[in-house]
Design a protein around this motif. Structure first.
Motif, short mmCIF file in Angstrom:
data_model
loop_
_atom_site.label_atom_id
_atom_site.label_comp_id
_atom_site.label_asym_id
_atom_site.label_seq_id
_atom_site.Cartn_x
_atom_site.Cartn_y
_atom_site.Cartn_z
N LEU A 220 -5.86 2.47 -6.70
CA LEU A 220 -6.62 2.23 -5.47
C LEU A 220 -6.25 0.85 -4.91
N THR A 221 -6.11 0.77 -3.61
CA THR A 221 -5.68 -0.49 -2.97
C THR A 221 -6.77 -1.03 -2.05
N ILE A 222 -7.08 -2.33 -2.23
CA ILE A 222 -8.01 -3.04 -1.36
C ILE A 222 -7.20 -4.04 -0.53
N ILE A 223 -7.41 -4.05 0.78
CA ILE A 223 -6.70 -4.95 1.69
C ILE A 223 -7.58 -6.16 1.98
N ILE A 224 -7.01 -7.36 1.85
CA ILE A 224 -7.69 -8.60 2.27
C ILE A 224 -7.20 -8.95 3.66
N THR A 225 -8.12 -9.18 4.57
CA THR A 225 -7.71 -9.43 5.95
C THR A 225 -8.64 -10.43 6.63
N ALA A 226 -8.16 -11.08 7.68
CA ALA A 226 -8.96 -11.99 8.48
C ALA A 226 -9.62 -11.21 9.61
N HIS A 227 -10.63 -11.82 10.25
CA HIS A 227 -11.36 -11.14 11.33
C HIS A 227 -10.43 -10.67 12.44
N GLY A 228 -9.40 -11.47 12.72
CA GLY A 228 -8.53 -11.13 13.84
C GLY A 228 -7.64 -9.93 13.60
N THR A 229 -7.58 -9.43 12.37
CA THR A 229 -6.69 -8.30 12.08
C THR A 229 -7.47 -7.10 11.53
N ILE A 230 -8.73 -6.98 11.91
CA ILE A 230 -9.54 -5.86 11.44
C ILE A 230 -8.94 -4.52 11.86
N GLU A 231 -8.40 -4.45 13.08
CA GLU A 231 -7.81 -3.20 13.55
C GLU A 231 -6.67 -2.76 12.63
N GLY B 184 -4.42 5.21 3.75
CA GLY B 184 -4.76 5.53 2.36
C GLY B 184 -5.36 4.40 1.56
N ALA B 185 -5.61 3.25 2.17
CA ALA B 185 -6.28 2.16 1.45
C ALA B 185 -7.69 2.60 1.07
N ALA B 186 -8.16 2.10 -0.08
CA ALA B 186 -9.50 2.48 -0.55
C ALA B 186 -10.59 1.64 0.12
N ASP B 187 -10.27 0.40 0.50
CA ASP B 187 -11.28 -0.48 1.08
C ASP B 187 -10.58 -1.69 1.67
N TYR B 188 -11.32 -2.51 2.45
CA TYR B 188 -10.79 -3.79 2.90
C TYR B 188 -11.89 -4.84 2.81
N ILE B 189 -11.48 -6.11 2.61
CA ILE B 189 -12.42 -7.23 2.46
C ILE B 189 -12.01 -8.32 3.44
N LEU B 190 -13.01 -8.88 4.13
CA LEU B 190 -12.75 -9.92 5.11
C LEU B 190 -12.73 -11.30 4.47
N LYS B 191 -11.85 -12.18 4.99
CA LYS B 191 -11.87 -13.60 4.62
C LYS B 191 -12.93 -14.31 5.46
N PRO B 192 -13.55 -15.36 4.92
CA PRO B 192 -13.43 -15.90 3.56
C PRO B 192 -14.10 -14.97 2.55
N LEU B 193 -13.56 -14.92 1.35
CA LEU B 193 -14.02 -13.98 0.34
C LEU B 193 -15.37 -14.39 -0.23
N LEU C 228 0.83 -1.20 0.00
CA LEU C 228 0.00 0.00 0.00
C LEU C 228 0.87 1.26 0.00
N GLU C 229 1.83 1.32 0.91
CA GLU C 229 2.66 2.52 1.01
C GLU C 229 3.48 2.74 -0.26
N TYR C 230 3.95 1.64 -0.86
CA TYR C 230 4.73 1.77 -2.10
C TYR C 230 3.84 2.28 -3.24
N ALA C 231 2.63 1.75 -3.30
CA ALA C 231 1.69 2.17 -4.35
C ALA C 231 1.31 3.65 -4.19
#
Length: 452
Positions: free
Chosen positions: A76-87, A96-105, A65-68
């Motif tokens: 625009l950057t979307i982050i994929i993350t698990a429930h335990g790392t929502i913070e 600066g991320a545009a959005d995030y999506i929780l696993k399972p997708l 993200l920071e490099y982009a």
């Protein structure tokens, strides 16, 4: 393709499934298995969207993200993350991320998120393009006119643009007061913020207060929702109060207080709302006379008139008529899909002789009409309205050339001769009236063949 997408995930199943689903929807996808691969891909190509897992070997999703953001700011950057790392994902949004999506997708959700982001991105790019076009159109370097009177206007616009002072633009209707106001805004540090123009003479008297200061829901019949007035709506930018002399006398004291305190109280509210908005007012009336006659408050006049820019009527800048005419010819050639090559000498002579009571606006309307109706390659006297045609009978201007610079010289010679006649040959007085140095007048007389 609908867009280009970079997918970065160390899980083969997620990376491969996303690629298949997105390519089936028409997206052009590139897939990499770690953060370093994503950074290398960013260096090699541009992407509309990056979808990256938060935790990956070598470089994390945050690193990607920071490099982009640094090397591909439009991506625009979307982050994929698990429930335990929502913070951590929320921290990514703050970075600066545009959005995030929780696993399972959920692939349907992923497609909707991507579509919404691309729509917002396209809208932002369109707005950026429109802003650039507006800045180009209203930049004072593009205001048409090379006369000494207009050069003084340019100097004033340049001087006041970076200041915060209120400006009063005066001049007859059709001289371009709003264009000057927009030029001031466009060349100021407020140019990326709103420019809101309001015609004070076109608002029903019972709605002036609401339009200027705003209102609360239910404060009067028809007030179905809260509304910001122009001063708050243009916060950080500029408000242009056209025909400011038309503001009712009983509301002028409220406007004075608003300008002094830089805060408004919306109709029906007990709360004051602060704003940081530059104010440019304009009028075609003599405000000093309006003050003397009791139609305009003197304290409001002095508050608005910190700096005055007076626009000259077209009769005081006739040497600009050929420039304006050719500018409007090109403009309406493009808008009306015509291909007129120019304006012939007889038509230009008629326009130079005509008394433009409607100022530049009337000249523009005449050129638009002529471009629309003309059947030839050049605009002729026959393409002009009857009133302008009559001016072609005048002996004041006999144009022997269709060339723009030669047409201007014909007028310049005539105008100098006319002023010298008025001053009984007194060159010093003529130079003063012309707004030039006597030495400049002597050089022009010699170059143009003007005799005593």
């Amino acid at each position: 393709m609908n867009g280009s997408i970079l997918i970065a995930d160390d899980e083969d199943s997620i990376r491969e499934s996303l690629t298949i689903v997105l390519e089936d929807e028409g997206y052009n996808c590139t897939a990499v298995k770690d953060g370093n691969g994503a950074i290398e891909a960013i260096d090699k190509a541009s992407y509309d969207i990056i979808i990256t897992d938060l935790k990956m070997p070598n470089a994390s999703g945050i690193d990607v993200l920071e490099y982009a953001l640094k090397h591909s700011s439009d991506t625009l950057t979307i982050i994929i993350t698990a429930h335990g790392t929502i913070e951590t994902a929320i921290q990514a949004l703050r970075k600066g991320a545009a959005d995030y999506i929780l696993k399972p997708l959920e692939f349907d959700e992923v497609l909707i998120r991507i579509q919404n982001l691309l729509e917002h991105k396209n809208l932002a790019q369109e707005n950026k393009y429109l802003r650039e076009q507006i800045d180009k159109e209203y930049n004072f370097n593009h205001i048409i006119g090379e006369s000494s009177a207009m050069k003084e206007v340019y100097k004033m616009v340049e001087r006041v643009s970076q200041a915060k002072s209120n400006v009063l633009v005066t001049g007859q209707s059709g001289t371009g007061k709003e264009l000057v106001a927009r030029a001031i805004h466009s060349n100021s540090d407020r140019s990326k913020k709103p420019f809101l123009a309001i015609n004070c003479g076109a608002i029903p008297e019972n709605l002036v207060e609401s339009e200027l200061f705003g209102h609360k829901k239910g404060s009067f019949t028809g007030a179905n929702a809260d509304k910001d007035g122009v001063f708050v709506a243009a916060h950080g930018g500029t408000v242009f109060l056209d025909e400011v002399a038309e503001i009712p006398l009983n509301l002028q004291v409220n406007l004075l207080r608003v300008i002094q305190e830089r805060e408004v109280k919306p109709v029906g509210s007990n709360q004051m709302v602060s704003f940081d908005t530059r104010i440019i007012a304009a009028t075609n009336k003599d405000l000093e006379k309006e003050v003397e006659e009791g139609n305009f408050r003197d304290d409001l006049y002095y508050r608005l008139n910190v700096v005055e820019i007076s626009l000259p009527p077209l009769e005081q800048r006739r040497e600009d008529i050929p420039l304006l005419a050719h500018h409007f010819l090109q403009k309406y050639n493009k808008e009306l899909k015509r291909n007129l090559k120019g304006i012939n000498s007889d038509a230009m002579g008629a326009m130079m002789s005509y008394q433009w009571k409607g100022q530049v606006r009337e000249l523009e309307n005449v050129i638009e009409r002529a471009v629309l109706l003309s059947d030839g390659d050049f605009l002729t006297v026959e393409d002009l309205p009857a009133a302008v045609k009559k001016s072609s009978d005048s002996e004041d201007f006999q144009m022997d050339s269709d060339k723009l610079d030669e047409a201007i010289q014909v007028f310049e010679k005539h105008h100098i001769q006319s002023v010298l006649k008025r001053t009984d040959g007194n060159k010093s007085e003529a130079a003063r009236l012309l707004g030039i140095d006597p030495s400049t007048l002597y050089r022009k007389m010699e170059r143009l063949g003007v005799t005593d």
